[in-house]
Design a protein around this motif. Structure first.
Motif, PDB file in Angstrom:
ATOM      1  N   GLU A   1       0.803  -1.223   0.000  1.00 30.14           N
ATOM      2  CA  GLU A   1       0.000   0.000   0.000  1.00 30.14           C
ATOM      3  C   GLU A   1       0.834   1.270   0.000  1.00 30.14           C
ATOM      4  N   SER A   2       2.104   1.178   0.401  1.00 33.94           N
ATOM      5  CA  SER A   2       2.992   2.343   0.436  1.00 33.94           C
ATOM      6  C   SER A   2       3.726   2.546  -0.886  1.00 33.94           C
ATOM      7  N   ASN A   3       3.298   1.870  -1.944  1.00 37.16           N
ATOM      8  CA  ASN A   3       3.949   1.916  -3.258  1.00 37.16           C
ATOM      9  C   ASN A   3       5.406   1.488  -3.187  1.00 37.16           C
ATOM     10  N   GLN A   4       5.672   0.475  -2.382  1.00 36.61           N
ATOM     11  CA  GLN A   4       6.985  -0.151  -2.328  1.00 36.61           C
ATOM     12  C   GLN A   4       6.869  -1.480  -3.062  1.00 36.61           C
ATOM     13  N   TYR A   5       7.938  -1.843  -3.730  1.00 36.85           N
ATOM     14  CA  TYR A   5       7.910  -3.042  -4.553  1.00 36.85           C
ATOM     15  C   TYR A   5       8.917  -4.066  -4.047  1.00 36.85           C
TER      16      TYR A   5
END
Length: 101
Positions: A72-76
């Motif tokens: 959800e934190s736009n971490q991949y």
């Protein structure tokens, strides 16, 4: 006198053994690790931002991205494999900067 020396040595050994027993156990916080891993949901490798694909190509030219995940934190989270058969996991933000989780 002999009993006094024996009692002193025995007390010293008992205290030393007790001290070692107290320091042997270290608390481990496994919930943080489990929570972070569960936040990621699998996405298609083709859905990776161009910045991440470019960062992989630049910093790991022999790597192939096998699976990709996003939270959800736009971490991949990227599972990659190299030509020599080794595998690993990389983490990046949406701008292609490597992060440690």
């Amino acid at each position: 006198m002999r009993k006094l020396i024996f009692a002193t040595v025995l007390s010293f050994v008992g205290v030393t053994a007790f001290a070692q027993e107290e320091t042997a156990e270290l608390p481990v916080d496994e919930t943080t690790i489990v929570t972070e891993v569960q936040d990621f949901e699998e996405i298609s490798v083709s859905d990776l931002p161009e910045a991440i694909s470019s960062a992989v190509a630049k910093d790991y030219p022999t790597a192939t991205v096998d699976k990709a995940y996003k939270n959800e934190s736009n971490q991949y989270k990227l599972e990659v494999s190299l030509e020599d058969g080794t595998t690993g996991t990389l983490y990046a933000d949406a701008e292609g900067n490597w992060i440690e989780i």
